[in-house]
Design a protein around this motif. Structure first.
Motif, short mmCIF file in Angstrom:
data_model
loop_
_atom_site.label_atom_id
_atom_site.label_comp_id
_atom_site.label_asym_id
_atom_site.label_seq_id
_atom_site.Cartn_x
_atom_site.Cartn_y
_atom_site.Cartn_z
N VAL A 12 0.84 -1.20 0.00
CA VAL A 12 0.00 0.00 0.00
C VAL A 12 0.88 1.25 0.00
CG1 VAL A 12 -1.74 1.30 1.30
CG2 VAL A 12 -1.90 -1.19 1.15
N ALA A 13 2.01 1.18 0.69
CA ALA A 13 2.91 2.34 0.79
C ALA A 13 3.47 2.75 -0.57
CB ALA A 13 4.06 2.03 1.74
N GLY A 14 3.43 1.88 -1.55
CA GLY A 14 3.90 2.22 -2.89
C GLY A 14 2.91 3.05 -3.68
N HIS A 15 1.76 3.32 -3.13
CA HIS A 15 0.70 4.07 -3.82
C HIS A 15 0.41 5.35 -3.04
CE1 HIS A 15 -0.29 0.53 -6.32
NE2 HIS A 15 -0.02 -0.16 -5.21
N LYS A 16 1.29 6.32 -3.14
CA LYS A 16 1.10 7.53 -2.35
C LYS A 16 1.30 8.81 -3.14
CE LYS A 16 5.69 7.08 -0.33
NZ LYS A 16 6.44 6.92 0.89
N SER A 17 0.92 8.78 -4.40
CA SER A 17 1.04 9.98 -5.22
C SER A 17 -0.36 10.47 -5.63
CB SER A 17 1.86 9.69 -6.48
OG SER A 17 1.13 8.84 -7.35
N LYS A 18 -0.39 11.62 -6.22
CA LYS A 18 -1.66 12.20 -6.65
C LYS A 18 -2.29 11.37 -7.78
CE LYS A 18 -3.68 16.59 -7.97
NZ LYS A 18 -3.47 18.01 -8.14
N LYS A 19 -1.46 10.70 -8.56
CA LYS A 19 -1.95 9.89 -9.67
C LYS A 19 -2.27 8.46 -9.26
CE LYS A 19 0.56 12.53 -13.13
NZ LYS A 19 -0.43 13.16 -13.92
N ASP A 20 -1.85 8.05 -8.07
CA ASP A 20 -2.07 6.69 -7.58
C ASP A 20 -2.11 6.73 -6.06
OD1 ASP A 20 -2.38 3.93 -7.54
OD2 ASP A 20 -0.23 3.56 -7.61
N CYS A 21 -3.27 6.95 -5.49
CA CYS A 21 -3.40 7.20 -4.05
C CYS A 21 -4.23 6.10 -3.38
CB CYS A 21 -4.07 8.56 -3.84
SG CYS A 21 -4.19 9.04 -2.12
N TRP A 22 -3.56 5.32 -2.54
CA TRP A 22 -4.21 4.28 -1.77
C TRP A 22 -4.01 4.56 -0.29
CZ3 TRP A 22 -3.33 -1.37 -3.81
CH2 TRP A 22 -3.70 -1.45 -5.15
N ARG A 28 -9.48 -2.04 5.43
CA ARG A 28 -9.86 -1.99 4.01
C ARG A 28 -8.80 -1.22 3.25
NH1 ARG A 28 -15.67 -2.60 3.31
NH2 ARG A 28 -16.67 -2.75 5.34
N VAL A 29 -8.34 -1.77 2.16
CA VAL A 29 -7.40 -1.07 1.28
C VAL A 29 -8.24 -0.32 0.25
CG1 VAL A 29 -5.50 -1.31 -0.35
CG2 VAL A 29 -5.62 -2.81 1.65
N LEU A 30 -8.07 1.00 0.23
CA LEU A 30 -8.89 1.85 -0.62
C LEU A 30 -8.05 2.55 -1.67
CD1 LEU A 30 -10.83 3.61 2.28
CD2 LEU A 30 -11.52 1.57 1.05
N ASN A 31 -8.53 2.56 -2.90
CA ASN A 31 -7.91 3.34 -3.98
C ASN A 31 -8.76 4.60 -4.12
OD1 ASN A 31 -6.93 4.51 -6.28
ND2 ASN A 31 -7.02 2.66 -7.52
N VAL A 32 -8.30 5.71 -3.56
CA VAL A 32 -9.06 6.95 -3.53
C VAL A 32 -8.57 7.96 -4.57
CG1 VAL A 32 -9.79 6.69 -1.13
CG2 VAL A 32 -7.64 7.84 -1.66
N THR A 33 -7.84 7.50 -5.57
CA THR A 33 -7.30 8.39 -6.59
C THR A 33 -8.41 9.20 -7.26
OG1 THR A 33 -5.59 6.74 -7.00
CG2 THR A 33 -5.82 8.50 -8.61
N SER A 34 -9.51 8.55 -7.64
CA SER A 34 -10.59 9.26 -8.33
C SER A 34 -11.41 10.13 -7.38
CB SER A 34 -11.51 8.25 -9.03
OG SER A 34 -12.10 7.39 -8.07
N PHE A 35 -11.23 9.96 -6.08
CA PHE A 35 -12.00 10.73 -5.09
C PHE A 35 -11.25 11.97 -4.61
CE2 PHE A 35 -13.62 11.15 -0.60
CZ PHE A 35 -14.90 11.54 -0.95
N LEU A 36 -9.98 12.13 -5.00
CA LEU A 36 -9.18 13.25 -4.49
C LEU A 36 -9.85 14.60 -4.75
CD1 LEU A 36 -5.56 12.16 -5.46
CD2 LEU A 36 -6.57 12.22 -3.19
N ASP A 37 -10.34 14.82 -5.97
CA ASP A 37 -10.95 16.11 -6.31
C ASP A 37 -12.29 16.32 -5.62
OD1 ASP A 37 -8.84 16.81 -7.93
OD2 ASP A 37 -9.75 15.91 -9.72
#
Length: 145
Positions: A12-22, A28-37
């Protein structure tokens, strides 16, 4: 989600950018990239905890039931060692996303304020200001004589 993928915290720690945010909330492991805005608190709040377990921060803020129900929408798996029990409302029920660009607030109503209090809140500062300006006017007029 019939079969949940299992992730480690280092994955999960490998996904910590604005383009790939988990992030992780309650296992629960969440992919919130599309929710940032769309996040009401701004994308910075999510990016601060990206790639980490954000359970404490999520609980401390006191999210609404609608926000808690959104977790299932963005879930991509579970954190290794956790078993997720489906809570009421998240077991296959449709997730209702909040309306965009709409603010909500709540008002805490204590006891009713007496009517004379509103009168005092308006007229006492007005009386103080009037007294000050009267004093200034009269003191300047006395100096000129």
């Amino acid at each position: 989600m019939a079969e949940k993928r299992v992730f480690t915290l280092s994955q999960v720690a490998g996904h910590k950018s604005k383009k790939d945010c988990w992030l992780v909330i309650n296992g629960r492991v969440l992919n919130v990239t599309s929710f940032l805005d769309d996040h009401p608190g701004g994308e910075e709040v999510l990016l601060e905890v990206a790639g980490k377990d954000a359970t404490k921060e999520f609980i401390d803020i006191g999210h609404s039931n609608a926000a808690q129900n959104l977790l299932a929408k963005y879930q991509v798996g579970v954190l290794q060692g956790y078993t997720i029990k489906e809570e009421g409302g998240t077991d296959g029920a449709p997730v209702e996303e909040p309306k965009k660009k709409e603010m909500s607030a709540f008002v805490v109503k204590g006891g009713q304020t007496p009517k004379y209090a509103a009168f005092l809140e308006f007229f006492v500062p007005l009386l103080v200001a009037g007294s000050y300006f009267s004093y200034r006017y009269l003191s300047n007029a006395a100096q000129m004589v």
